[in-house]
Scaffold this active site. Sequence first.
Site, PDB file in Angstrom:
ATOM      1  N   GLU A  17      -3.520   5.319  -0.425  1.00 27.82           N
ATOM      2  CA  GLU A  17      -4.350   4.101  -0.455  1.00 27.82           C
ATOM      3  C   GLU A  17      -3.802   3.096  -1.464  1.00 27.82           C
ATOM      4  OE1 GLU A  17      -6.644   2.527   1.078  1.00 27.82           O
ATOM      5  OE2 GLU A  17      -7.287   4.031   2.496  1.00 27.82           O
TER       6      GLU A  17
ATOM      7  N   GLU B 141       0.131  -4.335   1.045  1.00 28.24           N
ATOM      8  CA  GLU B 141      -0.627  -5.468   1.572  1.00 28.24           C
ATOM      9  C   GLU B 141      -0.623  -6.644   0.604  1.00 28.24           C
ATOM     10  OE1 GLU B 141      -4.520  -3.980   2.531  1.00 28.24           O
ATOM     11  OE2 GLU B 141      -3.840  -3.119   4.430  1.00 28.24           O
TER      12      GLU B 141
ATOM     13  N   ASP C  29       0.957  -2.520   8.851  1.00 27.73           N
ATOM     14  CA  ASP C  29       0.584  -1.434   9.767  1.00 27.73           C
ATOM     15  C   ASP C  29       1.237  -0.122   9.364  1.00 27.73           C
ATOM     16  OD1 ASP C  29      -0.930  -3.265  11.154  1.00 27.73           O
ATOM     17  OD2 ASP C  29       0.403  -3.377  12.896  1.00 27.73           O
TER      18      ASP C  29
END
Length: 129
Positions: A74, A81, A101
């Site tokens: 995570e 991101e 992705d």
Amino acid sequence: MGLKDKKVVRKNRSFAESFKHAFDGLVILCKTERNFRFHLIASLIVVIISFILKIDLSQWVWILLAIFIVLIAEVVNTLCESIVNLIVGNKYDEIAKKAKDVAAAGVVIASIFAAIIGLLVYVPIIFGL
């Protein structure tokens, strides 16, 4: 090219300063990342279940390994991101989409690993196998 707030970026002066920045990162993750919060809550539930079922030391190692791999995935996903968003802004870019992705797929793979570990540890205990 200066920063908008005119802050100067420099190397950390001490271990304590480095640790403070790392702790700041954890706080940011908890405040801003819904999926990270979800995984933290799921991890807490898994730890509670593990205490209730009185798993042994080797099982704890596997459960904790699975938990931390998911949490690290995570973190890496959020990092990817953030970097992509910094580079491309809010415009659509096919390569940026691919990077995001693929980073998200890493979390899915880690979660599947964790689920398999959970099954291997808990099913024999619950069903007395």
